[in-house]
Design an enzyme around this catalytic site. Structure first.
Site, short mmCIF file in Angstrom:
data_model
loop_
_atom_site.label_atom_id
_atom_site.label_comp_id
_atom_site.label_asym_id
_atom_site.label_seq_id
_atom_site.Cartn_x
_atom_site.Cartn_y
_atom_site.Cartn_z
N ILE B 71 0.86 -1.19 0.00
CA ILE B 71 0.00 0.00 0.00
C ILE B 71 0.90 1.24 0.00
CG2 ILE B 71 -1.87 1.23 1.21
CD1 ILE B 71 -2.69 -1.60 0.27
N CYS B 130 7.80 -1.25 8.18
CA CYS B 130 7.03 -1.30 6.95
C CYS B 130 7.96 -1.57 5.78
CB CYS B 130 6.27 0.00 6.69
SG CYS B 130 5.35 -0.08 5.14
N GLY B 265 -5.23 -9.37 11.31
CA GLY B 265 -5.08 -8.49 10.15
C GLY B 265 -5.83 -8.97 8.93
#
Lengths: 250, 304
Positions: B71, B130, B265
């Protein structure tokens, strides 16, 4: 509102090469679905649901028709599903096509597996007494489906890339020869949508977009598209899949 | 204390279940499916100093028993989140954890400090792992020294407990865990996604526009269990466990490995009700395996 619903498969059949039509039974979705919305279908053994647009709804019979093309592992599996099976779906999802009550003539431009949501839209618009012109593009004769269904709504031009059925070429090749229309609605491959919006940049129109989705409810930000002013973005699953042609950057 | 309750720094959880950062947005979409007050906590989507638009699409790809995502930390920026998203979550009787991300030490400090101004955020999850942004994130999460520096900086800037989210993309998870514990972390959350790739056969090219993405889902659960099991024996701060949790049995497994609470998640994408279904199922799974409460299970699988 999106519900998590159990839908029963009433029938499933091949209607063109690798293209399937499945009729589903569900009360809630059949009463609430609008043209342009989709179902997010759980496929056993797969992490992600598959978004499939709604091709028709019969509120009296409480049925929903979906058309899909066998492309990858998910749609291959759905193609094997038999009548009587119960599917877990989220729906009706997304926003449908915006309908302007002042439009009297509308043009539907569909490409391949982008054709199905336009049928539900065309049927709805025809019922309201509007004139429908449809241009449907397919790769070749064996990919063509719903020709008769669209002809029942109004003038319908079929084009195939190889000329094996209807006119030869792309949907954009016949757009010049059409008369006046107030609004167009289009769904199909991205290059087709790009070509259409480039040919008629000032025409009022709505496009329905496809993208690989995660949650399908607007939470994960997987399926976004930049807005035309480049100042933001829209979520295809929640804000779309239908957008004004001027709203987003293709 | 009730059977499902767990107390962690800053977090008095009525149950140990919370949606994982990035998989639940800021809760609005899932609030249409159920009452968010049922959740032990909510971990918000990552916040950065200013708005980020993220990567090009496609951003997700399905894999065997999981998925890849890239993302790219898309979010409206910390000020906007505090102004528009935190007040929404404050309507619910649940703990709120803010996920803090950045490209530089200063950005991490800025974002962490911004949350001092709201009383409705109860803890921070420091995102040093991330894998999907070009700069920041992962380099803080793969070097113990950098991880310690950002942890210290955020601890100084913030008045909230800080849970550092560890990346599994390291050869020595223990040294990472110990480094952030020594730097003052109040807890750990682990694991983030595992970097992966998928080639799209029709095009012959990587499917994700970002080329690589983070692997999540049941495929990574054994990696998470192994890492939590190893780390829990060597640190004294609590662990929020995550990685492929889909069922209440999975939760039990994470608790046995040493997690004190868990985040769910990817499973939310498949079943929007998964968190509440797990919460409802937990008492039955506890009794099935002979445990009286959640706190009774934590770390029981670790042989010392």
């Amino acid at each position: 509102m999106i519900n998590k619903e159990q839908v029963t498969i009433l029938s499933s059949k091949t209607i063109a090469l690798d293209t399937f039509e499945m009729v589903l039974n569900n009360h809630y979705i059949s009463q609430h679905a609008k043209p342009g919305q989709f179902l997010h279908i759980y496929v056993e053994g797969h992490t992600l649901r598959r978004p499939i647009s709604i091709a028709n709804v019969d509120p009296e019979q409480e049925t929903i028709t979906v058309l899909f093309k066998r492309m990858g592992a998910g749609t291959q599996k759905i193609a094997t599903y038999q009548p009587g099976m119960v599917l877990d779906v989220l729906g009706p999802s997304g926003n449908g096509f915006y309908i302007d009550s002042n439009d009297s003539t509308v043009l539907l431009i569909g490409g391949g597996i982008g054709v199905p949501p336009l049928y539900f839209l065309g049927k709805t618009l025809a019922k309201q007494g509007r004139k429908i012109i449809s241009v449907l593009g397919f790769q070749s004769k064996q990919h063509v489906f719903y020709e008769q269904e669209f002809k029942a709504l109004g003038e319908t031009i079929i084009v195939t890339n190889d000329g094996s059925f209807g006119e030869q070429g792309f949907v954009t090749d016949v757009m010049d020869s059409l008369g006046q229309y107030d609004c167009y609605y289009s769904c199909g491959p991205l290059p087709m949508l790009q070509a259409i919006t480039a040919i008629v940049p000032n025409q009022k129109g709505y496009i329905s977009l496809e993208e690989r989705m995660g949650c399908g409810v607007g939470a994960c930000f997987a399926c976004v598209i930049p807005t035309a002013d480049e100042a933001g973005y829209r979520k295809i699953c929640k804000d779309g899949p239908v957008f004004s042609a001027k709203e987003v950057t293709l | 204390m009730s059977q499902l309750a767990v107390n962690l720094p800053g977090l008095n959880l009525k149950n140990p279940i919370m949606p994982a950062s990035g998989c639940f947005g800021f809760g609005r979409e899932y609030s249409e499916f159920y009452d968010l007050s049922k959740l032990g906590a909510i971990i918000m989507k990552a916040a950065t100093g200013s708005e980020r638009f993220g990567n090009r699409t496609p951003r997700v790809a399905e894999t065997a028993s999981g998925m890849l995502n890239a993302i790219g930390l898309q979010n409206p920026g910390v000020e906007n989140i505090i102004k528009h998203e935190v007040p929404f979550l404050a309507n619910y009787n649940t703990s709120v954890i803010a996920n803090v991300a950045g490209s530089t030490l200063e950005e991490y400090e800025h974002v962490a400090a911004a949350f001092n101004d709201t009383e409705h955020v109860h803890a921070l999850e420091l995102n040093i792992s991330c894998p999907n942004v070009k700069e920041g994130g992962i380099q803080f999460g793969t070097d113990p020294e950098m991880a310690a520096r950002v942890t210290e900086a955020v601890k100084r800037a913030s008045n909230l407990p800080v849970y550092v989210k560890l990346s599994p993309n390291v050869s020595d998870i223990l040294s990472m865990a110990k480094a952030v514990e020594d730097a003052g972390a109040d807890g750990l959350s682990m694991i983030n996604t595992i970097t992966g790739m998928q080639i799209h056969l029709p095009s012959g090219k990587p499917l994700l526009a970002n080329k690589t993405g983070g692997l999540s889902g049941p495929a990574i659960k054994p990696v998470a269990i192994r890492m939590i099991y190893e780390v829990s024996q060597e640190v004294s701060i609590p662990i929020i466990g995550m990685g492929g949790i889909t069922t209440a049995e999975d939760v039990l497994e994470f608790l046995l490995a040493g997690a004190s609470a868990v985040a769910v998640g990817t499973a939310n994408f498949q079943n929007p009700f998964v968190c509440v279904e797990i919460i409802d199922e937990l008492p039955h799974v506890l009794s099935k395996y002979g445990y009286e409460s959640i706190t009774d299970v934590i770390g029981k699988g670790v042989s010392v």
